[in-house]
Design an enzyme around this catalytic site. Structure first.
Site, PDB file in Angstrom:
ATOM      1  N   CYS A 134       0.829  -1.215   0.000  1.00 26.24           N
ATOM      2  CA  CYS A 134       0.000   0.000   0.000  1.00 26.24           C
ATOM      3  C   CYS A 134       0.859   1.260   0.000  1.00 26.24           C
ATOM      4  O   CYS A 134       1.373   1.674   1.042  1.00 26.24           O
ATOM      5  CB  CYS A 134      -0.923  -0.013   1.213  1.00 26.24           C
ATOM      6  SG  CYS A 134      -1.925   1.486   1.317  1.00 26.24           S
ATOM      7  N   CYS A 137      -0.438   4.092   2.197  1.00 27.33           N
ATOM      8  CA  CYS A 137      -0.232   3.912   3.647  1.00 27.33           C
ATOM      9  C   CYS A 137       1.231   4.149   4.022  1.00 27.33           C
ATOM     10  O   CYS A 137       1.514   4.726   5.059  1.00 27.33           O
ATOM     11  CB  CYS A 137      -0.594   2.491   4.082  1.00 27.33           C
ATOM     12  SG  CYS A 137      -2.056   1.830   3.326  1.00 27.33           S
ATOM     13  N   ASP A 138       2.152   3.657   3.203  1.00 28.95           N
ATOM     14  CA  ASP A 138       3.540   3.557   3.640  1.00 28.95           C
ATOM     15  C   ASP A 138       4.529   4.437   2.878  1.00 28.95           C
ATOM     16  O   ASP A 138       5.707   4.506   3.246  1.00 28.95           O
ATOM     17  CB  ASP A 138       4.007   2.091   3.520  1.00 28.95           C
ATOM     18  CG  ASP A 138       3.166   1.175   4.395  1.00 28.95           C
ATOM     19  OD1 ASP A 138       2.718   1.628   5.450  1.00 28.95           O
ATOM     20  OD2 ASP A 138       2.959   0.013   4.004  1.00 28.95           O
TER      21      ASP A 138
END
Ligand code: NAP
Length: 309
Positions: A134, A137-138
């Site tokens: 992701c 997200c990261d």
């Protein structure tokens, strides 16, 4: 808990839309939210192709709006995911991962799909330590670093382009010499000076020291030679698998694991069980198509319940 008319499993665009329609039909749906409330769109940034948003809309915002719309008409949301079902008799039983069993006359499956992994040595140990599925997200954790994105589809192009906001250099590694991605997404990635390409190379191992990713070992398919590509991060973007394991063989699936529904209906092989969104869609897998089938599933469930009355 009392017997429900309709229970909806999952909260992507399909589950939320089914909840809006079922709630407006006074069916008082209960929705089991799933692992990732809001589904895959909560892991994306801007959604450019959902009709009605000429300037785009952020994925999490779109999903929150859908949830509020369903709540406005009385849909009830329960945190948790379906762990097991019993579709052998009426009412159906759905057991959540906290052990609570719910009973419902009709069930709508909208459990979506989850990011696939490469399943090569070193990968699972380093998830959260440099291996991610992701970018949204990261990505932030890779500011100023060199990273690799594996995959040749639209998701890989999108993630690689997004990651150039943070990383100094993003290398796309793809197992064939032609990409699967649409032309517009390819062009966007190809015109980005921070993106480099290694095509026709199959990932075979993730290298690291247990604490962080240090490299991706690939086999160059034309020469059969292997090479370790040095990297500080690895984003795996190779598609998704449908979330159907909890059905435990009670609903007909195709050979990949997608729920089978005949054309022009959302009905599964079990009368009273319907499926919508990515869990039953190996072909289109778009937010708008998921929402459309969510609407159909709620209408199919409503008609089926009427016929049983
Ligand atoms: P996809 O189209 O199925 O592409 C998966 C990619 O991963 C393919 O290039 C595939 O290689 C590669 N791959 C699969 N297994 C692999 C393995 N074990 N090792 C190495 N590579 C592997 O999946 P996606 O990119 O997630 O897209 C899914 C759907 O969502 C598509 O319909 C896409 O158009 C849509 N989507 C749209 C947008 C947008 O329009 N904004 C954004 C993202 C996704 P091969 O090509 O060799 O099979």
């Amino acid at each position: 808990m009392t017997e429900q008319q309709v229970m909806i499993l999952g909260t992507g665009p399909a589950g939320y839309t089914a909840a809006i329609y079922a709630a407006r039909a006074n069916l008082n749906p209960v929705v089991l939210e799933g692992d990732e409330p809001g589904g895959q769109l909560t892991l994306t940034t801007e959604v450019e192709n959902f009709p009605g948003f000429p300037d785009g809309v952020m994925g999490p915002e779109l999903m929150e709006s859908m949830k509020k719309q369903a709540q406005r008409f009385g849909a009830k949301f329960i945190f948790g995911k379906a762990a097991a079902v019993d579709f052998s008799g009426s009412p159906f039983a759905v057991t959540a991962d906290d052990g609570t069993t719910y009973h419902s006359r009709a069930v709508i499956l909208a459990t979506g799909a989850t990011a696939r992994l490469l399943e090569i040595p070193g990968e699972s140990e380093l998830i959260g330590h440099g291996v991610s599925t992701c970018a949204t997200c990261d990505g932030f954790f890779f500011s100023g670093k060199r990273i690799i994105v594996v995959g040749g589809g639209d998701s890989a192009m999108e993630e690689a382009t997004f990651l150039t906001r943070y990383a100094n250099e993003v290398t796309i590694v793809h197992r064939r010499d032609t990409l699967r991605a649409s032309k517009v997404m390819q062009d966007r990635a190809r015109s980005n000076p921070k993106i480099k390409w290694i095509l026709n190379a199959t990932p075979i191992a993730v290298k690291g020291d247990g604490q962080k990713v240090q490299g991706l070992e690939v086999r160059h398919n034309d020469t059969d030679k292997t090479e370790v590509l040095s990297t500080e991060g690895l984003f795996v973007s190779i598609g998704h698998r449908p979330n159907t394991a909890f059905l435990n063989g009670q609903v007909n699936l195709d050979k990949v694991g997608y729920v089978q529904v005949p054309a022009n209906t959302t009905a599964t092989n079990i009368q009273g069980v319907f499926a919508c969104g990515d869990v039953a869609d190996p072909r289109y897998r778009q937010a708008i198509t998921a929402a459309g089938t969510g609407c159909r599933a709620a209408m199919d469930a409503e008609r089926w319940l009427e016929q049983q009355a």
